[in-house]
Design a protein around this motif. Structure first.
Motif, PDB file in Angstrom:
ATOM      1  N   MET A 144       0.847  -1.164   0.000  1.00 33.44           N
ATOM      2  CA  MET A 144       0.000   0.000   0.000  1.00 33.44           C
ATOM      3  C   MET A 144       0.899   1.236   0.000  1.00 33.44           C
ATOM      4  N   LEU A 145       0.417   2.278  -0.616  1.00 33.98           N
ATOM      5  CA  LEU A 145       1.134   3.539  -0.711  1.00 33.98           C
ATOM      6  C   LEU A 145       0.193   4.673  -0.324  1.00 33.98           C
ATOM      7  N   VAL A 146       0.635   5.551   0.556  1.00 34.22           N
ATOM      8  CA  VAL A 146      -0.137   6.726   0.929  1.00 34.22           C
ATOM      9  C   VAL A 146       0.587   7.933   0.361  1.00 34.22           C
ATOM     10  N   GLN A 147      -0.143   8.774  -0.389  1.00 36.19           N
ATOM     11  CA  GLN A 147       0.455   9.960  -0.985  1.00 36.19           C
ATOM     12  C   GLN A 147      -0.398  11.178  -0.662  1.00 36.19           C
ATOM     13  N   PRO A 148       0.235  12.270  -0.280  1.00 36.87           N
ATOM     14  CA  PRO A 148      -0.543  13.490  -0.051  1.00 36.87           C
ATOM     15  C   PRO A 148      -1.019  14.090  -1.369  1.00 36.87           C
ATOM     16  N   TYR A 149      -2.215  14.667  -1.342  1.00 35.67           N
ATOM     17  CA  TYR A 149      -2.771  15.367  -2.505  1.00 35.67           C
ATOM     18  C   TYR A 149      -3.191  16.750  -2.008  1.00 35.67           C
ATOM     19  N   LEU A 150      -2.529  17.783  -2.495  1.00 38.04           N
ATOM     20  CA  LEU A 150      -2.746  19.145  -2.026  1.00 38.04           C
ATOM     21  C   LEU A 150      -3.569  19.938  -3.032  1.00 38.04           C
ATOM     22  N   PHE A 151      -4.575  20.656  -2.551  1.00 38.08           N
ATOM     23  CA  PHE A 151      -5.430  21.490  -3.404  1.00 38.08           C
ATOM     24  C   PHE A 151      -5.146  22.959  -3.095  1.00 38.08           C
ATOM     25  N   PHE A 152      -4.649  23.693  -4.094  1.00 42.98           N
ATOM     26  CA  PHE A 152      -4.177  25.062  -3.905  1.00 42.98           C
ATOM     27  C   PHE A 152      -5.174  26.146  -4.307  1.00 42.98           C
ATOM     28  N   ASP A 153      -6.364  25.779  -4.694  1.00 43.85           N
ATOM     29  CA  ASP A 153      -7.457  26.723  -4.989  1.00 43.85           C
ATOM     30  C   ASP A 153      -7.021  27.886  -5.883  1.00 43.85           C
ATOM     31  N   GLY A 154      -6.341  27.540  -6.989  1.00 39.89           N
ATOM     32  CA  GLY A 154      -5.956  28.546  -7.967  1.00 39.89           C
ATOM     33  C   GLY A 154      -4.502  28.953  -7.930  1.00 39.89           C
ATOM     34  N   ARG A 155      -3.727  28.455  -6.956  1.00 37.72           N
ATOM     35  CA  ARG A 155      -2.313  28.845  -6.822  1.00 37.72           C
ATOM     36  C   ARG A 155      -1.354  27.689  -7.055  1.00 37.72           C
ATOM     37  N   CYS A 156      -1.816  26.627  -7.688  1.00 39.18           N
ATOM     38  CA  CYS A 156      -1.016  25.423  -7.837  1.00 39.18           C
ATOM     39  C   CYS A 156       0.263  25.667  -8.652  1.00 39.18           C
ATOM     40  N   GLU A 161      -9.588  27.630 -17.254  1.00 37.22           N
ATOM     41  CA  GLU A 161      -9.189  26.508 -18.107  1.00 37.22           C
ATOM     42  C   GLU A 161      -7.688  26.246 -18.071  1.00 37.22           C
ATOM     43  N   ASP A 162      -6.875  27.285 -17.813  1.00 41.52           N
ATOM     44  CA  ASP A 162      -5.426  27.114 -17.768  1.00 41.52           C
ATOM     45  C   ASP A 162      -4.920  26.690 -16.394  1.00 41.52           C
ATOM     46  N   LYS A 163      -5.814  26.606 -15.426  1.00 40.42           N
ATOM     47  CA  LYS A 163      -5.416  26.162 -14.090  1.00 40.42           C
ATOM     48  C   LYS A 163      -5.101  24.663 -14.123  1.00 40.42           C
ATOM     49  N   ILE A 164      -4.412  24.204 -13.098  1.00 36.47           N
ATOM     50  CA  ILE A 164      -3.922  22.823 -13.069  1.00 36.47           C
ATOM     51  C   ILE A 164      -4.972  21.883 -12.475  1.00 36.47           C
ATOM     52  N   MET A 165      -5.379  20.936 -13.298  1.00 40.12           N
ATOM     53  CA  MET A 165      -6.326  19.913 -12.869  1.00 40.12           C
ATOM     54  C   MET A 165      -5.611  18.868 -12.017  1.00 40.12           C
ATOM     55  N   HIS A 166      -4.394  18.474 -12.435  1.00 41.23           N
ATOM     56  CA  HIS A 166      -3.630  17.462 -11.717  1.00 41.23           C
ATOM     57  C   HIS A 166      -2.149  17.633 -12.016  1.00 41.23           C
ATOM     58  N   ALA A 167      -1.348  17.498 -10.981  1.00 43.80           N
ATOM     59  CA  ALA A 167       0.108  17.495 -11.143  1.00 43.80           C
ATOM     60  C   ALA A 167       0.702  16.489 -10.171  1.00 43.80           C
ATOM     61  N   ASN A 168       1.844  15.968 -10.557  1.00 39.38           N
ATOM     62  CA  ASN A 168       2.604  15.081  -9.678  1.00 39.38           C
ATOM     63  C   ASN A 168       3.971  15.705  -9.484  1.00 39.38           C
ATOM     64  N   LEU A 169       4.386  15.782  -8.245  1.00 43.95           N
ATOM     65  CA  LEU A 169       5.621  16.442  -7.868  1.00 43.95           C
ATOM     66  C   LEU A 169       6.475  15.452  -7.091  1.00 43.95           C
ATOM     67  N   ARG A 170       7.731  15.299  -7.473  1.00 43.10           N
ATOM     68  CA  ARG A 170       8.647  14.428  -6.724  1.00 43.10           C
ATOM     69  C   ARG A 170       9.516  15.318  -5.845  1.00 43.10           C
ATOM     70  N   ILE A 171       9.449  15.090  -4.539  1.00 44.32           N
ATOM     71  CA  ILE A 171      10.292  15.781  -3.580  1.00 44.32           C
ATOM     72  C   ILE A 171      11.146  14.701  -2.927  1.00 44.32           C
ATOM     73  N   GLY A 172      12.421  14.667  -3.280  1.00 40.98           N
ATOM     74  CA  GLY A 172      13.279  13.584  -2.799  1.00 40.98           C
ATOM     75  C   GLY A 172      12.752  12.275  -3.332  1.00 40.98           C
ATOM     76  N   GLU A 173      12.409  11.364  -2.440  1.00 39.64           N
ATOM     77  CA  GLU A 173      11.878  10.057  -2.836  1.00 39.64           C
ATOM     78  C   GLU A 173      10.356  10.000  -2.760  1.00 39.64           C
ATOM     79  N   THR A 174       9.718  11.100  -2.458  1.00 43.28           N
ATOM     80  CA  THR A 174       8.279  11.128  -2.220  1.00 43.28           C
ATOM     81  C   THR A 174       7.530  11.787  -3.375  1.00 43.28           C
ATOM     82  N   GLN A 175       6.396  11.211  -3.720  1.00 42.42           N
ATOM     83  CA  GLN A 175       5.504  11.778  -4.722  1.00 42.42           C
ATOM     84  C   GLN A 175       4.389  12.526  -3.994  1.00 42.42           C
ATOM     85  N   VAL A 176       4.199  13.781  -4.372  1.00 45.01           N
ATOM     86  CA  VAL A 176       3.110  14.593  -3.835  1.00 45.01           C
ATOM     87  C   VAL A 176       2.252  15.005  -5.021  1.00 45.01           C
ATOM     88  N   MET A 177       0.963  14.789  -4.919  1.00 49.34           N
ATOM     89  CA  MET A 177       0.056  15.201  -5.986  1.00 49.34           C
ATOM     90  C   MET A 177      -0.536  16.559  -5.627  1.00 49.34           C
TER      91      MET A 177
END
Length: 140
Positions: free
Chosen positions: A1-13, A50-66
């Motif tokens: 199992m893998l737990v990954q944080p998913y952050l919602f920036f409300d227009g500032r992603c 429409e140009d805002k980010i629907m989804h992104a994946n970010l690698r910080i070190g060994e961790t994936q943050v969505m």
């Protein structure tokens, strides 16, 4: 199992992704804007976002943050009840990251020595995301 944080920036992603690339050496490994959605959903984002980010994946070190702009209504994102922790190998690295994350943010606990770490501090960055930076001491 893998737990990954998913952050919602409300227009500032996109701004947040750029900051984390500079501040933490993060790498954006995937990104899709609302206008690129192959199955658009009415009301999925605020009009004109429409140009805002629907989804992104970010690698910080060994961790994936969505991350996403969420519904991009342009409010202030709220991240409550959790912090992301950066575990680093040196006090110098802890000091560098803490200072960078503190820029435009708010320190909750200054970086310093504790019984469990040679360096530990808590900060909320300019986007409201809580961070703990630690260079832990060996546990007995």
């Amino acid at each position: 199992m893998l737990v990954q944080p998913y952050l919602f920036f409300d227009g500032r992603c996109e701004e947040a992704l750029t900051f984390y690339k500079t501040a933490l050496g993060a790498e954006v490994t995937a990104m899709m804007r609302f206008k690129e959605n192959p199955e658009p959903q009415p009301g999925m984002c605020a009009p004109g976002s429409e140009d805002k980010i629907m989804h992104a994946n970010l690698r910080i070190g060994e961790t994936q943050v969505m991350a996403s702009d969420g519904m991009a209504f342009g409010g202030k994102p709220e991240f409550k009840g959790f912090s992301l922790t950066l575990t680093v190998p040196t006090d110098a690295e802890a000091a560098r990251l803490f200072k960078t994350l503190s820029d435009g943010g708010q320190v909750q606990m200054p970086l310093g020595k504790t019984f469990y770490a040679s360096s530990f501090g808590m900060v909320t960055d300019r986007f409201g995301v809580g961070w703990m930076v630690i260079n832990p001491l060996p546990m007995p």
